[in-house]
Design a protein around this motif. Structure first.
Motif, short mmCIF file in Angstrom:
data_model
loop_
_atom_site.label_atom_id
_atom_site.label_comp_id
_atom_site.label_asym_id
_atom_site.label_seq_id
_atom_site.Cartn_x
_atom_site.Cartn_y
_atom_site.Cartn_z
N ARG A 210 5.53 7.31 -6.72
CA ARG A 210 4.27 7.61 -7.43
C ARG A 210 3.11 6.85 -6.80
O ARG A 210 2.05 7.41 -6.52
CB ARG A 210 4.41 7.24 -8.90
N GLY A 211 3.31 5.54 -6.59
CA GLY A 211 2.25 4.74 -5.99
C GLY A 211 1.93 5.17 -4.58
O GLY A 211 0.77 5.23 -4.17
N GLY A 212 2.97 5.50 -3.80
CA GLY A 212 2.75 5.91 -2.42
C GLY A 212 1.99 7.21 -2.31
O GLY A 212 1.13 7.38 -1.43
N ARG A 213 2.28 8.17 -3.16
CA ARG A 213 1.54 9.43 -3.14
C ARG A 213 0.07 9.21 -3.51
O ARG A 213 -0.82 9.88 -2.98
CB ARG A 213 2.19 10.45 -4.06
N HIS A 214 -0.15 8.28 -4.40
CA HIS A 214 -1.53 7.93 -4.75
C HIS A 214 -2.27 7.38 -3.53
O HIS A 214 -3.42 7.74 -3.28
CB HIS A 214 -1.50 6.91 -5.88
N LEU A 215 -1.60 6.56 -2.74
CA LEU A 215 -2.22 6.02 -1.53
C LEU A 215 -2.55 7.13 -0.54
O LEU A 215 -3.62 7.12 0.08
CB LEU A 215 -1.30 4.99 -0.88
N LEU A 216 -1.62 8.06 -0.35
CA LEU A 216 -1.87 9.15 0.59
C LEU A 216 -3.12 9.94 0.23
O LEU A 216 -3.83 10.43 1.11
CB LEU A 216 -0.67 10.09 0.64
N SER A 217 -3.43 10.05 -1.06
CA SER A 217 -4.61 10.81 -1.48
C SER A 217 -5.91 10.14 -1.05
O SER A 217 -6.97 10.77 -1.09
CB SER A 217 -4.60 11.01 -3.00
N GLY A 247 13.89 10.38 1.05
CA GLY A 247 12.62 11.02 1.35
C GLY A 247 11.56 10.79 0.30
O GLY A 247 10.65 11.61 0.11
N ARG A 248 11.65 9.66 -0.41
CA ARG A 248 10.72 9.36 -1.51
C ARG A 248 9.84 8.14 -1.19
O ARG A 248 9.25 7.55 -2.09
CB ARG A 248 11.50 9.14 -2.80
N LEU A 249 9.75 7.78 0.08
CA LEU A 249 8.86 6.70 0.53
C LEU A 249 7.68 7.36 1.22
O LEU A 249 7.76 7.73 2.39
CB LEU A 249 9.60 5.76 1.47
N PRO A 250 6.55 7.54 0.52
CA PRO A 250 5.44 8.31 1.09
C PRO A 250 4.68 7.60 2.20
O PRO A 250 4.08 8.26 3.05
CB PRO A 250 4.54 8.56 -0.12
N VAL A 251 4.62 6.26 2.18
CA VAL A 251 3.78 5.51 3.11
C VAL A 251 4.62 4.50 3.89
O VAL A 251 5.65 4.02 3.41
CB VAL A 251 2.64 4.77 2.37
N GLY A 529 2.68 10.63 10.72
CA GLY A 529 3.70 10.99 11.70
C GLY A 529 3.67 12.45 12.08
O GLY A 529 4.72 13.08 12.29
N GLY A 530 2.49 13.02 12.18
CA GLY A 530 2.34 14.41 12.59
C GLY A 530 2.59 15.42 11.50
O GLY A 530 2.52 16.63 11.75
N ALA A 531 2.86 14.98 10.27
CA ALA A 531 3.10 15.90 9.14
C ALA A 531 1.96 15.76 8.14
O ALA A 531 1.52 14.65 7.82
CB ALA A 531 4.43 15.59 8.47
N ILE A 532 1.49 16.90 7.62
CA ILE A 532 0.45 16.87 6.59
C ILE A 532 1.10 16.45 5.27
O ILE A 532 1.98 17.14 4.76
CB ILE A 532 -0.23 18.24 6.47
N VAL A 533 0.65 15.33 4.74
CA VAL A 533 1.25 14.78 3.53
C VAL A 533 0.28 14.76 2.35
O VAL A 533 0.67 14.44 1.23
CB VAL A 533 1.81 13.36 3.79
N ASP A 535 -3.30 17.24 1.21
CA ASP A 535 -4.30 18.25 1.54
C ASP A 535 -5.07 18.55 0.28
O ASP A 535 -4.61 19.29 -0.60
CB ASP A 535 -3.61 19.51 2.09
N ARG A 536 -6.25 17.96 0.16
CA ARG A 536 -7.02 18.06 -1.09
C ARG A 536 -7.37 19.50 -1.44
O ARG A 536 -7.37 19.88 -2.62
CB ARG A 536 -8.30 17.22 -0.97
N HIS A 537 -7.66 20.31 -0.41
CA HIS A 537 -8.07 21.69 -0.66
C HIS A 537 -6.93 22.68 -0.49
O HIS A 537 -7.09 23.86 -0.82
CB HIS A 537 -9.23 22.07 0.27
N GLY A 538 -5.80 22.23 0.05
CA GLY A 538 -4.66 23.10 0.22
C GLY A 538 -4.87 24.22 1.21
O GLY A 538 -4.27 25.30 1.09
N VAL A 539 -5.73 24.00 2.20
CA VAL A 539 -6.05 25.07 3.15
C VAL A 539 -5.82 24.68 4.60
O VAL A 539 -6.07 25.47 5.50
CB VAL A 539 -7.52 25.53 2.99
#
Length: 540
Positions: A210-217, A247-251, A529-533, A535-539
């Motif tokens: 949860r915290g890691g996904r928040h950081l990615l944003s 696969g649950r370590l976002p950062v 690492g080359g993967a989109i993690v 995408d605020r607009h989803g486009v």
């Protein structure tokens, strides 16, 4: 060879020395090329994904060099007591009352984020007020700094704290007129934490995710967890590895091990072969963390001169010199980098002396021991840091969030020049920056704003000579974050061979005003690492 992803049609800031290029090519998780669009275009193939920046700025992924990832994730479920959410005491108590109404009798009510200097009443809440808000539940309300807590009577009773309890070494149990106020500082909070149910492994992993996904944003692709073991002991190490495995370590996370007496996980880590540098690009053992003092806004940072006020306190010294010297020497000899909490000038003095002693006995010119926060360091201390290769790791957002509190407890003479970022830059001390989340939000834009303007949230102007440029601010958030972890050859710049971690912002930070960066900027896209993690607009 064809690139997996190419970013173009917008400024791409690759690093302080590299500057801005027109296009960036990514292949197999790393930067393949950065340069003119016509050059990078030769790497575009049928399966290459093109990301049109449309004038937006791309930078290396940000590195929050000091936060508490597990705590951030766990506390996202707590009562939000931040001043931006509740600015009045009545509002704060209402939030606690509302949570209690949805909780079982006896269930803990945990809240965090209040700042007495920003409350309408300009004081800490009192035990009796929490009693009235939640009469059937134990309550712990944590100040924004994380070093002071207010507890209600049920919580104190469960912890075995009453009027006969003496303040422990390195802690404070506050009483007024012979009665407990509910305020506990530093080590005095340990009995309360001991009776709060510890999170299980699944809860820890969920908090990391949860915290890691928040950081990615926010465009943050790397962080340092600044006190692993604080909530779940050595089990936090297991939780991190499970998060990575599933696969649950976002950062990318650099684990700093709690080393305080009675709570240290260093012996278990050392026995398992987990020393600084063990791991990989996603999860690595970092430094050892000791707490030498508290927070300036909470008046517990250890100063050489008293705070303002009748009590003439100089804050809290967490450990005597001999204990600090012994713990630092032990970790240094075992091969660990150290990253210890010291905010007040007296605590910084104690820590520098311990580092100097260890480095003299066992020289290592590139160990890069760190002083976390280092808020009130002196010119004489700076000279010794340069000579010994000791580096400050501050959080410039503290100027924005807490600058006015520093003035209120220390006066302008001592507060205005705190966190002297430009001075550290000019001395070659390569200061990184971060948020200390959940102390502050990991949102990088107030941090950038503080570095550029030295203004607080109220508009108070701190020492303007410590302002830096946007390029210097970006360098602190990227290159110097990597340097602080001895990973500057792996990440932190967008150059061929380095990790393809990228943040794309909604406006060009290089030309935007400081106010626009603060109020009108978002992270649109995050690549790790080359993967989109993200995408605020989803486009994309």
């Amino acid at each position: 060879m064809q690139a997996d992803i190419v970013l173009r049609n917008g400024p791409i800031w690759c690093g302080r020395q590299e500057g801005v290029v027109e296009a960036l090519a990514i292949w197999q998780g790393r930067v393949l090329a950065a340069g003119a669009d016509r050059e990078v275009s030769t790497l575009v193939g049928p399966s290459t994904r093109i990301i049109d920046l449309d004038g937006r700025l791309a930078t290396p992924g940000l590195n929050d060099s000091h936060l508490h990832l597990i705590s951030l994730g766990l506390m996202m479920d707590w009562v939000d007591a931040k001043p931006t959410t509740v600015s009045t005491l009545d509002g704060l108590l209402s939030s606690i009352r509302e949570r209690a109404s949805r909780s079982r009798p006896g269930e803990w009510i945990l809240a965090r984020g209040y700042d007495q200097t920003k409350l309408d009443v300009q004081r800490h809440p009192h035990r009796s007020e929490l009693d009235r808000a939640a009469p059937d539940n134990p309550v712990m309300l944590v100040r924004t700094c994380g070093h002071v807590s207010i507890c209600n009577s049920r919580a104190l009773q469960l912890a075995g704290i009453d009027e006969s309890s003496a303040s422990p070494p390195g802690g404070l149990i506050e009483q007024q007129n012979g009665r407990l106020t509910g305020l506990l500082a530093e080590n005095a909070r340990a009995p309360v934490w001991a009776v709060i149910p510890s999170p299980d492994e699944e809860q820890l992993v969920a908090a990391i995710e949860r915290g890691g996904r928040h950081l990615l944003s926010y465009g943050i692709t790397s962080c340092m967890d600044a006190a692993v073991g604080q909530r779940g002991g050595f089990g936090e190490i297991s939780a991190y590895h499970r998060a990575k495995r599933e696969g649950r370590l976002p950062v990318r996370t650099w684990l700093t091990l709690l080393g305080d007496p009675d709570r240290s996980i260093v012996p278990q880590c050392y026995e398992a072969g987990l020393i600084t540098g063990t791991g990989d690009d996603m999860l690595m053992i970092g430094a050892v963390k000791l707490f030498l003092d508290g927070s300036a806004g909470g008046r517990t940072a250890w100063m050489s001169r008293p705070y303002l006020g009748e009590d003439r306190t100089t804050g809290v010294q967490m450990m005597p010199d001999e204990t600090v010297n012994e713990l630092v020497m032990d970790a240094h000899v075992k091969g660990y980098q150290l990253a210890c909490h010291a905010i007040g000038d007296a605590a910084i003095e104690q820590l520098i002396a311990a580092y100097e002693r260890a480095l003299e006995a066992h020289p290592d010119p590139d160990r890069r021991h760190r002083i976390e926060h280092s808020g009130f360091s002196t010119p004489e201390q700076h000279a010794r840091m340069v000579a010994a290769g000791i580096y400050p790791c501050p959080q410039q957002v503290f100027i924005y969030d807490f600058g006015d509190a520093y003035i209120s407890v220390l006066g302008e003479e001592r507060a205005l020049g705190s966190y002297p970022f430009k001075t550290w830059m000019d001395l070659g001390l390569k200061p990184a920056t971060g948020s200390d989340a959940p102390v502050c939000e990991p949102n990088p834009f107030p941090n950038f704003y503080a570095m550029l303007t030295r203004k607080t949230w109220k508009g108070t102007l701190m020492d303007v000579s410590e302002r830096v440029s946007i390029e210097e601010a970006l360098q602190a958030y990227t290159e110097f974050g990597a340097f602080s972890q001895k990973l500057e050859h792996v990440k932190g710049r967008l150059v061929p061979g380095q990790l393809a971690d990228v943040a794309v912002f909604s406006r060009n930070l290089l030309t935007a005003s400081a106010d626009d960066i603060l109020d009108n900027t978002r992270c649109d896209l995050t690549i790790r690492g080359g993967a989109i993690v993200h995408d605020r607009h989803g486009v994309a």
